[in-house]
Design a protein around this motif. Structure first.
Motif, PDB file in Angstrom:
ATOM      1  N   THR A  22     -71.481  92.355  75.648  1.00 50.37           N
ATOM      2  CA  THR A  22     -72.591  93.218  76.045  1.00 50.37           C
ATOM      3  C   THR A  22     -72.803  93.161  77.561  1.00 50.37           C
ATOM      4  O   THR A  22     -73.006  94.195  78.206  1.00 50.37           O
ATOM      5  CB  THR A  22     -73.884  92.799  75.306  1.00 50.37           C
ATOM      6  OG1 THR A  22     -73.646  92.925  73.898  1.00 50.37           O
ATOM      7  CG2 THR A  22     -75.062  93.670  75.693  1.00 50.37           C
ATOM      8  N   THR A  40     -75.972  91.066  69.780  1.00 46.89           N
ATOM      9  CA  THR A  40     -75.894  92.455  69.295  1.00 46.89           C
ATOM     10  C   THR A  40     -75.940  92.501  67.765  1.00 46.89           C
ATOM     11  O   THR A  40     -75.337  91.683  67.093  1.00 46.89           O
ATOM     12  CB  THR A  40     -74.586  93.105  69.802  1.00 46.89           C
ATOM     13  OG1 THR A  40     -74.550  92.984  71.222  1.00 46.89           O
ATOM     14  CG2 THR A  40     -74.493  94.570  69.414  1.00 46.89           C
ATOM     15  N   ASP A  63     -69.920  98.640  71.694  1.00 51.70           N
ATOM     16  CA  ASP A  63     -70.107  97.206  71.929  1.00 51.70           C
ATOM     17  C   ASP A  63     -70.456  96.572  70.579  1.00 51.70           C
ATOM     18  O   ASP A  63     -71.569  96.738  70.087  1.00 51.70           O
ATOM     19  CB  ASP A  63     -71.246  97.039  72.952  1.00 51.70           C
ATOM     20  CG  ASP A  63     -71.725  95.606  73.058  1.00 51.70           C
ATOM     21  OD1 ASP A  63     -70.936  94.682  72.799  1.00 51.70           O
ATOM     22  OD2 ASP A  63     -72.918  95.415  73.403  1.00 51.70           O
ATOM     23  N   THR A  64     -69.499  95.873  69.996  1.00 49.66           N
ATOM     24  CA  THR A  64     -69.693  95.358  68.635  1.00 49.66           C
ATOM     25  C   THR A  64     -70.345  93.977  68.635  1.00 49.66           C
ATOM     26  O   THR A  64     -70.263  93.236  69.611  1.00 49.66           O
ATOM     27  CB  THR A  64     -68.341  95.255  67.882  1.00 49.66           C
ATOM     28  OG1 THR A  64     -67.520  94.287  68.544  1.00 49.66           O
ATOM     29  CG2 THR A  64     -67.636  96.582  67.804  1.00 49.66           C
TER      30      THR A  64
HETATM   31 MG    MG Z   1     -73.428  91.655  72.324  1.00 45.84          MG
END
Ligand code: MG
Ligand code: GTP
Length: 209
Positions: A22, A40, A63-64
């Motif tokens: 991230t 996340t 963004d996983t």
């Molecule tokens: Mg993240």
């Protein structure tokens, strides 16, 4: 509505929780860094636009979440990705060892011709380094993919990583499409002059979700 870009590249960031996926994306899109860790949930997307080799490009970057429990959600996004960045933390050996697992996921769920790249992040933390740069280079070479060390904190390598990935995807796309149509004199675009995404005014980015 008229199309405002020549190329759309769908990218994905994967890797263990806490490696800095991230923060890398926020550094790239907003050129900022905050050290607070907000893990996340599922997946977040950002859209960035810029110029590459004289063409307008649009990057949709997923963004996983690195946490295991989101694996079933996140792997469903692999299929649509044209480029995948596999990120580890140079201060966490386990995250480096797990790159093999992440590569396995890519093989299982992503398109066969997806462009992969390995990033060793947090390279500003020299005192806490546990994974030598050469180890990352060797692993990447074993799999025939590119490698870079990055720091979301200082920004080192971040822009270059996205640029490299975008450039490699573009080269692949240009190669695939009809050479007469995409030609314009350049051979596949690989060797054409690269216009940096960094040229001011900065590329525009916005959060989608
Ligand atoms: Mg993240
Ligand atoms: P998940 O969302 O759980 O998968 O984690 P993530 O990979 O997105 O990690 P995130 O980007 O949220 O960063 C995790 C922690 O590492 C945060 O506290 C960041 O401040 C720190 N961090 C990330 N990148 C760097 C870096 O390049 N250098 C340093 N020193 N710290 C970093």
């Amino acid at each position: 509505m008229a199309k405002t870009y020549d190329y759309l590249f769908k990218l994905l960031l994967i890797g263990d929780s806490g490696v800095g996926k991230t923060k890398i994306l926020v550094r790239f899109s907003d050129d900022t860094f905050k050290s607070t860790f907000i893990s996340t949930i599922g997946i977040d997307f950002k859209i960035c636009t810029g110029e590459l080799e004289g063409k307008k490009i649009k990057l949709q970057i997923g963004d996983t979440a690195g946490q295991e429990r989101f694996g079933t959600i996140t792997t469903t996004y692999y299929r649509g990705a044209m480029g995948i960045m596999l990120v580890y933390d140079i201060t966490a050996v386990k995250s480096f060892e797990n790159i093999k697992k992440w590569l396995g996921n890519v093989k299982e769920y992503a398109a066969e011709d997806v462009v992969r790249m390995i990033l060793g992040n947090k390279c500003d933390m020299t005192d806490e380094r546990k994974v030598k740069k050469e180890k990352g280079e060797m692993l990447a070479a074993e799999h025939g993919i590119k490698f870079m060390e990055t720091s979301a904190k200082t920004g080192q390598g971040v822009e270059e990583a996205f640029l490299t990935l975008a450039r490699d995807i573009k080269a692949k796309m240009d190669q695939k499409s009809d050479p007469v149509e995409s030609g314009g004199g350049s051979s596949g675009g690989v060797t054409a002059t690269v216009q940096r995404l960094t040229d001011r005014p900065r590329r525009s980015c916005c959060t989608l979700m």
